[in-house]
Design an enzyme around this catalytic site. Structure first.
Site, PDB file in Angstrom:
ATOM      1  N   ARG A 221       0.774  12.815  -8.782  1.00 54.88           N
ATOM      2  CA  ARG A 221       1.312  11.448  -8.662  1.00 54.88           C
ATOM      3  C   ARG A 221       2.694  11.315  -9.270  1.00 54.88           C
ATOM      4  O   ARG A 221       3.463  10.442  -8.900  1.00 54.88           O
ATOM      5  CB  ARG A 221       0.384  10.443  -9.370  1.00 54.88           C
ATOM      6  CG  ARG A 221      -0.974  10.267  -8.728  1.00 54.88           C
ATOM      7  CD  ARG A 221      -1.659   9.050  -9.339  1.00 54.88           C
ATOM      8  NE  ARG A 221      -3.096   9.014  -9.106  1.00 54.88           N
ATOM      9  CZ  ARG A 221      -3.675   8.522  -8.014  1.00 54.88           C
ATOM     10  NH1 ARG A 221      -2.940   8.061  -7.025  1.00 54.88           N
ATOM     11  NH2 ARG A 221      -4.991   8.502  -7.899  1.00 54.88           N
TER      12      ARG A 221
ATOM     13  N   ASP B  28      -3.770   5.263   6.616  1.00 53.72           N
ATOM     14  CA  ASP B  28      -4.239   6.447   7.338  1.00 53.72           C
ATOM     15  C   ASP B  28      -5.126   5.973   8.496  1.00 53.72           C
ATOM     16  O   ASP B  28      -4.633   5.640   9.564  1.00 53.72           O
ATOM     17  CB  ASP B  28      -4.971   7.341   6.328  1.00 53.72           C
ATOM     18  CG  ASP B  28      -5.407   8.667   6.886  1.00 53.72           C
ATOM     19  OD1 ASP B  28      -4.726   9.214   7.750  1.00 53.72           O
ATOM     20  OD2 ASP B  28      -6.461   9.178   6.435  1.00 53.72           O
TER      21      ASP B  28
ATOM     22  N   PHE C 280      -1.623  15.735   5.254  1.00 58.38           N
ATOM     23  CA  PHE C 280      -1.931  15.293   3.890  1.00 58.38           C
ATOM     24  C   PHE C 280      -0.689  15.410   3.004  1.00 58.38           C
ATOM     25  O   PHE C 280      -0.088  16.477   2.898  1.00 58.38           O
ATOM     26  CB  PHE C 280      -3.089  16.105   3.305  1.00 58.38           C
ATOM     27  CG  PHE C 280      -3.540  15.573   1.981  1.00 58.38           C
ATOM     28  CD1 PHE C 280      -4.345  14.442   1.923  1.00 58.38           C
ATOM     29  CD2 PHE C 280      -3.150  16.171   0.795  1.00 58.38           C
ATOM     30  CE1 PHE C 280      -4.747  13.914   0.698  1.00 58.38           C
ATOM     31  CE2 PHE C 280      -3.558  15.665  -0.434  1.00 58.38           C
ATOM     32  CZ  PHE C 280      -4.358  14.533  -0.475  1.00 58.38           C
TER      33      PHE C 280
ATOM     34  N   GLU D 199       0.850  -1.193   0.000  1.00 60.00           N
ATOM     35  CA  GLU D 199       0.000   0.000   0.000  1.00 60.00           C
ATOM     36  C   GLU D 199       0.888   1.247   0.000  1.00 60.00           C
ATOM     37  O   GLU D 199       2.024   1.203   0.467  1.00 60.00           O
ATOM     38  CB  GLU D 199      -0.906  -0.078   1.253  1.00 60.00           C
ATOM     39  CG  GLU D 199      -1.867   1.037   1.492  1.00 60.00           C
ATOM     40  CD  GLU D 199      -2.912   1.263   0.412  1.00 60.00           C
ATOM     41  OE1 GLU D 199      -2.526   1.535  -0.739  1.00 60.00           O
ATOM     42  OE2 GLU D 199      -4.111   1.223   0.733  1.00 60.00           O
ATOM     43  N   ASP D 200       0.370   2.338  -0.544  1.00 53.47           N
ATOM     44  CA  ASP D 200       1.123   3.588  -0.515  1.00 53.47           C
ATOM     45  C   ASP D 200       1.091   4.223   0.867  1.00 53.47           C
ATOM     46  O   ASP D 200       2.101   4.679   1.378  1.00 53.47           O
ATOM     47  CB  ASP D 200       0.590   4.572  -1.582  1.00 53.47           C
ATOM     48  CG  ASP D 200      -0.924   4.740  -1.523  1.00 53.47           C
ATOM     49  OD1 ASP D 200      -1.599   4.053  -0.722  1.00 53.47           O
ATOM     50  OD2 ASP D 200      -1.455   5.563  -2.297  1.00 53.47           O
TER      51      ASP D 200
HETATM   52  P1  5GP Z   1      -7.407   4.601   5.092  1.00 52.90           P
HETATM   53  O1  5GP Z   1      -8.457   3.599   4.746  1.00 52.90           O
HETATM   54  O2  5GP Z   1      -6.183   4.000   5.755  1.00 52.90           O
HETATM   55  O3  5GP Z   1      -7.947   5.754   5.889  1.00 52.90           O
HETATM   56  O4  5GP Z   1      -6.981   5.313   3.761  1.00 52.90           O
HETATM   57  C1  5GP Z   1      -6.141   4.778   2.852  1.00 52.90           C
HETATM   58  C2  5GP Z   1      -6.234   5.552   1.559  1.00 52.90           C
HETATM   59  O5  5GP Z   1      -6.558   6.941   1.760  1.00 52.90           O
HETATM   60  C3  5GP Z   1      -4.890   5.549   0.884  1.00 52.90           C
HETATM   61  O6  5GP Z   1      -4.727   4.410   0.070  1.00 52.90           O
HETATM   62  C4  5GP Z   1      -4.938   6.830   0.089  1.00 52.90           C
HETATM   63  O7  5GP Z   1      -5.584   6.605  -1.142  1.00 52.90           O
HETATM   64  C5  5GP Z   1      -5.790   7.757   0.913  1.00 52.90           C
HETATM   65  N1  5GP Z   1      -4.964   8.660   1.748  1.00 52.90           N
HETATM   66  C6  5GP Z   1      -4.842   8.636   3.090  1.00 52.90           C
HETATM   67  N2  5GP Z   1      -4.009   9.605   3.520  1.00 52.90           N
HETATM   68  C7  5GP Z   1      -3.579  10.243   2.410  1.00 52.90           C
HETATM   69  C8  5GP Z   1      -2.666  11.358   2.192  1.00 52.90           C
HETATM   70  O8  5GP Z   1      -2.062  11.967   3.101  1.00 52.90           O
HETATM   71  N3  5GP Z   1      -2.479  11.736   0.897  1.00 52.90           N
HETATM   72  C9  5GP Z   1      -3.106  11.114  -0.153  1.00 52.90           C
HETATM   73  N4  5GP Z   1      -2.829  11.575  -1.358  1.00 52.90           N
HETATM   74  N5  5GP Z   1      -3.965  10.074   0.013  1.00 52.90           N
HETATM   75  C10 5GP Z   1      -4.187   9.652   1.284  1.00 52.90           C
END
Ligand code: 5GP
Length: 178
Positions: A166, A104, A153, A100-101
């Site tokens: 990106r 959060d 963010f 995963e990138d």
């Molecule tokens: P989670 O389900 O863990 O809250 O969110 C995961 C997804 O939210 C990530 O795969 C990404 O697409 C998006 N996301 C969460 N934080 C960030 C951030 O700081 N920047 C960006 N560009 N996307 C984020």
């Protein structure tokens, strides 16, 4: 400083630092998965650049594939439910690493992990480039972490702001003054 649409972003993690950490993560995979032919499953879109660099530095036998996670409203009571799409491989008895990138709240990974685990892989671990420990809302064990960061963010290196950013080769953080 980078402007993307209406927001300003400032340098956060340099390209060289990213690449050095990614090589270290690959070495951990080389060590932990030797002889296991792991299947790396990248979560699109955000992970595409990261998994490309990671994969190039892995020297043991390994395979790669990609999934997407679609969100849809299930019922009013359950709210948003995420579903995996695009997995063609049979992962039964495979050693799976979800790539995963960014993690959060952890909700996406919790859902992905649960759905993949139901296919009975031999093992399943989570590897993420970025991790926001203070944002985590669900119990989740993240096995390999590139960088733990504050709850801010970020964009670049595969991560977008409204579809843009990106292609940046480093990570930038939102300038809260902008
Ligand atoms: P989670 O389900 O863990 O809250 O969110 C995961 C997804 O939210 C990530 O795969 C990404 O697409 C998006 N996301 C969460 N934080 C960030 C951030 O700081 N920047 C960006 N560009 N996307 C984020």
């Amino acid at each position: 400083m980078k402007q993307i649409k209406d927001k300003h972003f400032i340098p956060f993690i340099e390209a060289d630092k990213l690449q050095a950490r990614i090589r270290n993560l690959a070495q951990e995979i080389n060590k932990d998965y030797a002889g296991k032919n792991p299947l790396l499953i990248g979560v699109l879109n955000g992970s595409f650049m990261f998994i490309g660099d990671l994969f190039k530095s892995i020297e043991i036998d390994c395979e790669v594939t990609f999934i997407r996670v679609s969100s849809y409203q299930h019922t009013e009571s359950t709210g948003e439910v995420k579903q995996i799409i695009g997995l063609k491989e049979d992962i039964k008895n495979r050693h799976v690493i979800i790539v995963e990138d960014i993690v959060d709240t952890g909700m996406t990974m919790q859902e992905v992990l649960g759905q993949l685990a139901s296919n009975k892989p031999a093992s399943i671990k989570i590897l993420t480039l970025l991790y926001k420990p203070e944002a985590l809302k669900v119990p989740l064990k993240v096995d390999y972490i590139g960088f733990s960061i504050e709850t801010k963010f970020v964009v670049g290196y595969g991560l977008d702001y409204d579809g843009m950013g990106r292609n940046l080769d480093a990570i930038y953080v939102l300038d809260e003054k902008s």
